[in-house]
Design an enzyme around this catalytic site. Structure first.
Site, PDB file in Angstrom:
ATOM      1  N   ASP A  22       0.823  -1.215   0.000  1.00 35.89           N
ATOM      2  CA  ASP A  22       0.000   0.000   0.000  1.00 35.89           C
ATOM      3  C   ASP A  22       0.859   1.269   0.000  1.00 35.89           C
ATOM      4  O   ASP A  22       1.990   1.269   0.483  1.00 35.89           O
ATOM      5  CB  ASP A  22      -0.915  -0.013   1.236  1.00 35.89           C
ATOM      6  CG  ASP A  22      -2.081   0.961   1.097  1.00 35.89           C
ATOM      7  OD1 ASP A  22      -2.365   1.394  -0.038  1.00 35.89           O
ATOM      8  OD2 ASP A  22      -2.695   1.299   2.130  1.00 35.89           O
ATOM      9  N   HIS A  39       2.498   3.409  -8.899  1.00 33.00           N
ATOM     10  CA  HIS A  39       2.307   1.984  -9.201  1.00 33.00           C
ATOM     11  C   HIS A  39       3.496   1.452  -9.998  1.00 33.00           C
ATOM     12  O   HIS A  39       3.989   0.355  -9.759  1.00 33.00           O
ATOM     13  CB  HIS A  39       1.012   1.756  -9.984  1.00 33.00           C
ATOM     14  CG  HIS A  39      -0.222   2.152  -9.218  1.00 33.00           C
ATOM     15  ND1 HIS A  39      -0.424   1.794  -7.913  1.00 33.00           N
ATOM     16  CD2 HIS A  39      -1.314   2.885  -9.584  1.00 33.00           C
ATOM     17  CE1 HIS A  39      -1.595   2.272  -7.502  1.00 33.00           C
ATOM     18  NE2 HIS A  39      -2.150   2.951  -8.496  1.00 33.00           N
ATOM     19  N   LEU A 133      10.322 -20.742  -4.456  1.00 36.06           N
ATOM     20  CA  LEU A 133       9.324 -19.848  -3.858  1.00 36.06           C
ATOM     21  C   LEU A 133       7.987 -19.927  -4.607  1.00 36.06           C
ATOM     22  O   LEU A 133       7.948 -19.902  -5.835  1.00 36.06           O
ATOM     23  CB  LEU A 133       9.848 -18.399  -3.913  1.00 36.06           C
ATOM     24  CG  LEU A 133       8.871 -17.302  -3.480  1.00 36.06           C
ATOM     25  CD1 LEU A 133       8.586 -17.351  -1.990  1.00 36.06           C
ATOM     26  CD2 LEU A 133       9.410 -15.921  -3.856  1.00 36.06           C
TER      27      LEU A 133
HETATM   28  C1  IPE Z   1      -5.591  -2.589  -0.218  1.00 34.13           C
HETATM   29  O1  IPE Z   1      -5.231  -1.264  -0.361  1.00 34.13           O
HETATM   30  C2  IPE Z   1      -5.512  -3.295  -1.524  1.00 34.13           C
HETATM   31  C3  IPE Z   1      -4.179  -3.422  -2.110  1.00 34.13           C
HETATM   32  C4  IPE Z   1      -3.045  -3.032  -1.599  1.00 34.13           C
HETATM   33  C5  IPE Z   1      -4.153  -4.080  -3.364  1.00 34.13           C
HETATM   34  P1  IPE Z   1      -6.310  -0.096  -0.534  1.00 34.13           P
HETATM   35  O2  IPE Z   1      -5.514   1.140  -0.677  1.00 34.13           O
HETATM   36  O3  IPE Z   1      -7.239  -0.447  -1.627  1.00 34.13           O
HETATM   37  O4  IPE Z   1      -7.074  -0.159   0.843  1.00 34.13           O
HETATM   38  P2  IPE Z   1      -7.910   0.952   1.602  1.00 34.13           P
HETATM   39  O5  IPE Z   1      -8.934   1.468   0.654  1.00 34.13           O
HETATM   40  O6  IPE Z   1      -6.940   2.035   2.002  1.00 34.13           O
HETATM   41  O7  IPE Z   1      -8.474   0.268   2.796  1.00 34.13           O
HETATM   42  C1  IPE Z   2      -1.534   0.292  -3.357  1.00 29.62           C
HETATM   43  O1  IPE Z   2      -1.340   1.658  -3.394  1.00 29.62           O
HETATM   44  C2  IPE Z   2      -1.769  -0.328  -4.729  1.00 29.62           C
HETATM   45  C3  IPE Z   2      -3.170  -0.671  -5.011  1.00 29.62           C
HETATM   46  C4  IPE Z   2      -4.165  -0.604  -4.189  1.00 29.62           C
HETATM   47  C5  IPE Z   2      -3.446  -1.133  -6.340  1.00 29.62           C
HETATM   48  P1  IPE Z   2      -2.556   2.664  -3.433  1.00 29.62           P
HETATM   49  O2  IPE Z   2      -2.905   2.910  -4.865  1.00 29.62           O
HETATM   50  O3  IPE Z   2      -3.643   2.211  -2.568  1.00 29.62           O
HETATM   51  O4  IPE Z   2      -1.878   3.980  -2.838  1.00 29.62           O
HETATM   52  P2  IPE Z   2      -2.491   4.953  -1.728  1.00 29.62           P
HETATM   53  O5  IPE Z   2      -2.889   4.081  -0.583  1.00 29.62           O
HETATM   54  O6  IPE Z   2      -3.643   5.638  -2.359  1.00 29.62           O
HETATM   55  O7  IPE Z   2      -1.350   5.848  -1.379  1.00 29.62           O
HETATM   56 MG    MG Z   3      -4.071   2.422  -0.591  1.00 30.56          MG
END
Ligand code: IPE
Ligand code: IPE
Ligand code: MG
Length: 253
Positions: A22, A39, A133
């Site tokens: 995240d 990303h 792995l």
């Molecule tokens: C969880 O992250 C999903 C992934 C990392 C793929 P999100 O960014 O979607 O989660 P919330 O919305 O902050 O809970």
């Molecule tokens: C995690 O990073 C990747 C996915 C959920 C696909 P985010 O895109 O949720 O990044 P933040 O949490 O908004 O910073």
């Molecule tokens: Mg996120």
């Protein structure tokens, strides 16, 4: 060699590590960039952590890459993420194979665009005989989706007369989960300073040790992984028993 790496007890490694990757979007915004830039850089962290886990001899690494709820993000981000996924898999499949890594996917594949499914199927096929792995990508995945699916499938088996209600126990339920072939994660890491599970492996994380770090996913590297593993190794896992019982058991083992 890294000092942290030297401190890790190689005889007491988690078999299965699960990571909620995240913070990509915020990492990018902090640099005045578009979320997709985050990303894109997150892929480098994936490479680094997969390599780190393979070097350590971790058996299973599950990465939460895209949740069921992530489909509700703006279309350009969803499309960008799908393209990034397809390109990355295409570029990395051979490297995974050379490193004896087996790819698995869990999630609602029916939601993925056809070209993404095709690319994934090829990578699964190329790596299917590998014995190192196990890299499990959670894609279009959510714990509630998985549990709902399991309930439906179990109900179907009962209706068909292939399963008796009395036979349904935890082992049976496990068999109907997307993770039926994997042990439960012992260590779950979430990056970016959020303290929640966000619909990840709800059943399987029952007794996982949870580790949260403020580091955003694009900055997460092997050293951060080692820190998490060291933290894990310092914990006492009690599984409902008392500390005294656990200590006695570990002496008698
Ligand atoms: C969880 O992250 C999903 C992934 C990392 C793929 P999100 O960014 O979607 O989660 P919330 O919305 O902050 O809970
Ligand atoms: C995690 O990073 C990747 C996915 C959920 C696909 P985010 O895109 O949720 O990044 P933040 O949490 O908004 O910073
Ligand atoms: Mg996120």
């Amino acid at each position: 060699m890294s000092q942290l790496l030297e401190k890790i007890d190689k005889g007491h490694l988690p078999r299965h590590i699960a990571i909620i990757m995240d913070g990509n979007g915020r990492w990018a915004k902090e640099q005045g960039q578009d979320r997709l830039y985050g990303h894109f850089h997150g892929v480098e962290s994936v490479r680094n952590i997969v390599e780190g886990c393979a070097e350590l001899g971790i058996e299973y690494l599950t990465l939460y890459a895209f949740s069921t709820e992530n489909w509700d993000r703006p279309e350009y981000e969803v499309v960008g993420l799908m393209e990034l996924l397809v390109n990355t898999i295409r570029q990395e499949a051979e490297t995974l194979h050379k490193n004896n890594i087996r790819l698995h996917v869990i999630g609602d594949m029916s939601m993925l665009p056809g070209y993404a499914k095709k690319e994934l199927d090829e990578a699964l096929e190329i790596t299917k005989k590998n014995t190192g792995l196990n890299l499990v990508m959670a894609l279009s995945y959510s714990g509630r989706w998985e549990l709902l699916n399991a309930v439906k499938n179990i109900a179907h088996e009962v209706k068909q007369g292939r399963l008796q209600v009395e036979e349904i126990d935890q082992d049976v339920l496990q068999r109907f989960l997307t993770t039926s072939n994997f042990p439960d994660p012992e260590l779950m890491i979430r990056t970016s300073g959020e303290y929640r599970i966000s619909n990840f492996l709800l059943y399987q994380l029952a007794y996982a040790e949870l580790y949260f770090t403020n580091v955003r996913w694009p900055d997460f590297r092997k050293e951060n992984l080692y820190e998490a593993i060291l933290d894990f190794q310092g914990r006492e896992r009690r599984f409902g028993k008392t500390g005294e019982q656990v200590k006695k058991e570990s002496v008698s083992q």
